[in-house]
Motif scaffolding. Structure first.
Motif, PDB file in Angstrom:
ATOM      1  N   ILE A 197     -19.664 -15.023  29.207  1.00 51.46           N
ATOM      2  CA  ILE A 197     -20.154 -15.610  27.949  1.00 51.46           C
ATOM      3  C   ILE A 197     -21.028 -14.580  27.221  1.00 51.46           C
ATOM      4  O   ILE A 197     -21.907 -13.970  27.843  1.00 51.46           O
ATOM      5  CB  ILE A 197     -20.937 -16.905  28.242  1.00 51.46           C
ATOM      6  N   SER A 199     -23.998 -12.836  25.469  1.00 53.49           N
ATOM      7  CA  SER A 199     -25.426 -13.125  25.719  1.00 53.49           C
ATOM      8  C   SER A 199     -25.998 -14.109  24.707  1.00 53.49           C
ATOM      9  O   SER A 199     -26.726 -15.032  25.078  1.00 53.49           O
ATOM     10  CB  SER A 199     -26.249 -11.839  25.645  1.00 53.49           C
ATOM     11  N   ILE A 200     -25.660 -13.908  23.453  1.00 58.50           N
ATOM     12  CA  ILE A 200     -26.260 -14.721  22.395  1.00 58.50           C
ATOM     13  C   ILE A 200     -25.875 -16.197  22.516  1.00 58.50           C
ATOM     14  O   ILE A 200     -26.609 -17.086  22.086  1.00 58.50           O
ATOM     15  CB  ILE A 200     -25.871 -14.138  21.012  1.00 58.50           C
ATOM     16  N   GLU A 201     -24.712 -16.456  23.146  1.00 57.20           N
ATOM     17  CA  GLU A 201     -24.245 -17.847  23.286  1.00 57.20           C
ATOM     18  C   GLU A 201     -24.836 -18.548  24.502  1.00 57.20           C
ATOM     19  O   GLU A 201     -24.839 -19.777  24.569  1.00 57.20           O
ATOM     20  CB  GLU A 201     -22.714 -17.886  23.385  1.00 57.20           C
ATOM     21  N   VAL A 202     -25.327 -17.758  25.470  1.00 52.78           N
ATOM     22  CA  VAL A 202     -25.788 -18.361  26.732  1.00 52.78           C
ATOM     23  C   VAL A 202     -26.938 -19.334  26.497  1.00 52.78           C
ATOM     24  O   VAL A 202     -27.028 -20.378  27.148  1.00 52.78           O
ATOM     25  CB  VAL A 202     -26.187 -17.263  27.751  1.00 52.78           C
ATOM     26  N   ASN A 204     -27.382 -21.134  23.903  1.00 54.16           N
ATOM     27  CA  ASN A 204     -27.000 -22.257  23.034  1.00 54.16           C
ATOM     28  C   ASN A 204     -25.919 -23.153  23.637  1.00 54.16           C
ATOM     29  O   ASN A 204     -25.264 -23.902  22.925  1.00 54.16           O
ATOM     30  CB  ASN A 204     -26.491 -21.729  21.688  1.00 54.16           C
ATOM     31  N   LEU A 205     -25.709 -23.056  24.937  1.00 53.79           N
ATOM     32  CA  LEU A 205     -24.710 -23.919  25.571  1.00 53.79           C
ATOM     33  C   LEU A 205     -25.338 -25.297  25.782  1.00 53.79           C
ATOM     34  O   LEU A 205     -26.520 -25.504  25.505  1.00 53.79           O
ATOM     35  CB  LEU A 205     -24.282 -23.312  26.912  1.00 53.79           C
ATOM     36  N   THR A 210     -27.269 -24.200  30.062  1.00 56.14           N
ATOM     37  CA  THR A 210     -28.304 -23.235  29.674  1.00 56.14           C
ATOM     38  C   THR A 210     -29.581 -23.403  30.497  1.00 56.14           C
ATOM     39  O   THR A 210     -30.187 -22.424  30.928  1.00 56.14           O
ATOM     40  CB  THR A 210     -28.643 -23.404  28.178  1.00 56.14           C
ATOM     41  N   ASP A 219     -23.870 -14.750  31.839  1.00 55.36           N
ATOM     42  CA  ASP A 219     -24.093 -13.764  30.778  1.00 55.36           C
ATOM     43  C   ASP A 219     -23.215 -12.523  30.963  1.00 55.36           C
ATOM     44  O   ASP A 219     -23.415 -11.736  31.890  1.00 55.36           O
ATOM     45  CB  ASP A 219     -25.579 -13.382  30.788  1.00 55.36           C
ATOM     46  N   ASP A 223     -20.536  -8.773  24.109  1.00 55.61           N
ATOM     47  CA  ASP A 223     -19.273  -9.426  23.729  1.00 55.61           C
ATOM     48  C   ASP A 223     -18.694 -10.255  24.882  1.00 55.61           C
ATOM     49  O   ASP A 223     -17.572 -10.756  24.786  1.00 55.61           O
ATOM     50  CB  ASP A 223     -18.239  -8.389  23.250  1.00 55.61           C
ATOM     51  N   GLY A 224     -19.441 -10.393  25.954  1.00 59.18           N
ATOM     52  CA  GLY A 224     -18.989 -11.202  27.095  1.00 59.18           C
ATOM     53  C   GLY A 224     -18.088 -10.444  28.056  1.00 59.18           C
ATOM     54  O   GLY A 224     -17.700 -10.971  29.094  1.00 59.18           O
TER      55      GLY A 224
END
Ligand SMILES: C[S@@+](CC[C@H](N)C(=O)[O-])C[C@H]1O[C@@H](n2cnc3c(N)ncnc32)[C@H](O)[C@@H]1O
Length: 288
Positions: A197, A199-202, A204-205, A210, A219, A223-224
């Motif tokens: 995933i 990093s920036i999305e981790v 906001n799950l 999260t 993480d 770009d995952g």
């Protein structure tokens, strides 16, 4: 409050908190001697099966589920994955249903004895789910499993004992422990469900993920694809010719991973596999 009053009240609470109501049944079935039919039929003799102590325990766990959004599997401490009974804690990712398919894809693509009797590794083993299921499927193979988290490895070892499967566990980062065990050019297969995933999305799950699952397991960098690049670049050094390589991905990554494998030049037979929801979830290949 009797059991049915408690049940109805908490079904409503679940709806208000946006928690799936089937989870309440799951918790009850896991912790009591009731079966689905008891719940469906509202069997009158239920009151005798649910002691006040059990009702108090159910209530404590369910309130934690609602207020802190702790995943039920962590509250109960175990999960059924394929036919395995696995211990889980917040030190390990809860193995997901879609990951079960990785074992079926391996079984379908690796029917030759060079795979069935070969040496395999599960990179980023977490609870040990994949490694243990592989050991069960390929009972003549030698199975290794690696994780960077010592705490996860302790759980994975418990799980391999609990399910009576032989797996050799190693602590370290990706291929590093394999180099120390002279496994270059020895592996019939490499299997991994790495962190993927961005990093920036981790952060906001959903809160269950999260706030409660280990970020080391989630993480995958900007770009995952950090871990997946590592797996693509280093696997050929460890695989035998024809050796099987497979990773799990998130939606939207499969075509990029296919390109990375093609550009690498040391892979053939690159395939994308879908999960139950028709998401392109896995990419496999063979070493040339
Ligand atoms: C997505 S989880 C997968 C866990 C398990 N295989 C499953 O499918 O449920 C990724 C795992 O990779 C591990 N991991 C993260 N970075 C690692 C590294 N550098 N080397 C080895 N393992 C790593 C994490 O600790 C975590 O257990």
């Amino acid at each position: 409050m009797n059991f049915w009053e408690w049940y109805d009240c908490n079904l409503s609470a679940a709806q208000q908190e946006n928690v799936q109501i089937f989870e309440l049944d799951w918790l009850i079935l896991r912790l009591t001697s009731l079966d689905k039919l008891d719940l469906r039929l509202r069997s009158p003799d239920i009151a005798q099966k649910i002691t006040p102590e059990i009702l108090t325990k159910l209530d404590q766990l369910w309130q934690k589920r609602l207020s802190d959004r702790v995943p039920l599997q962590y509250l109960v401490g175990s999960v059924t994955w394929r036919d395995l009974d696995l211990k889980v804690s917040p030190d390990v990712l809860i193995p997901r249903p879609e990951t079960e398919l990785i074992i079926d894809i391996v079984a379908e693509n690796c029917q030759d004895s060079m795979y069935e009797n070969g040496v395999w590794v599960d990179l980023g083993t977490g609870s040990g789910a994949i490694a243990i299921a592989l050991a069960q499927k390929f009972s003549q193979a030698e199975i290794h499993a690696v994780d960077y988290s010592q705490a996860a490895l302790e759980i994975a070892k418990t799980n391999s004992n609990r399910n009576h499967q032989q797996v050799q566990f190693h602590h370290g980062s990706w291929f590093e422990p394999l180099a120390n065990h002279n496994l270059e050019n020895k592996l019939a297969g490499i299997v991994s469900n790495p962190p993927y995933i961005p990093s920036i999305e981790v952060v906001n799950l959903q809160p269950e993920v999260t706030n409660h699952e280990p970020h080391l397991a989630l993480d995958g960098g900007d770009d995952g694809l950090d871990a997946i690049r590592e797996l693509i670049n280093n696997a050929p050094q460890y695989l035998i010719s024809g050796g099987f390589w497979i990773v799990e991905l998130m939606a939207g990554q499969a075509e990029v991973v296919r390109s990375l494998l093609q550009i690498n030049g040391r892979y053939t037979n690159i395939q994308i596999h879908q999960d139950y929801a028709a998401i392109k979830r896995f990419v496999s290949a063979n070493k040339k």
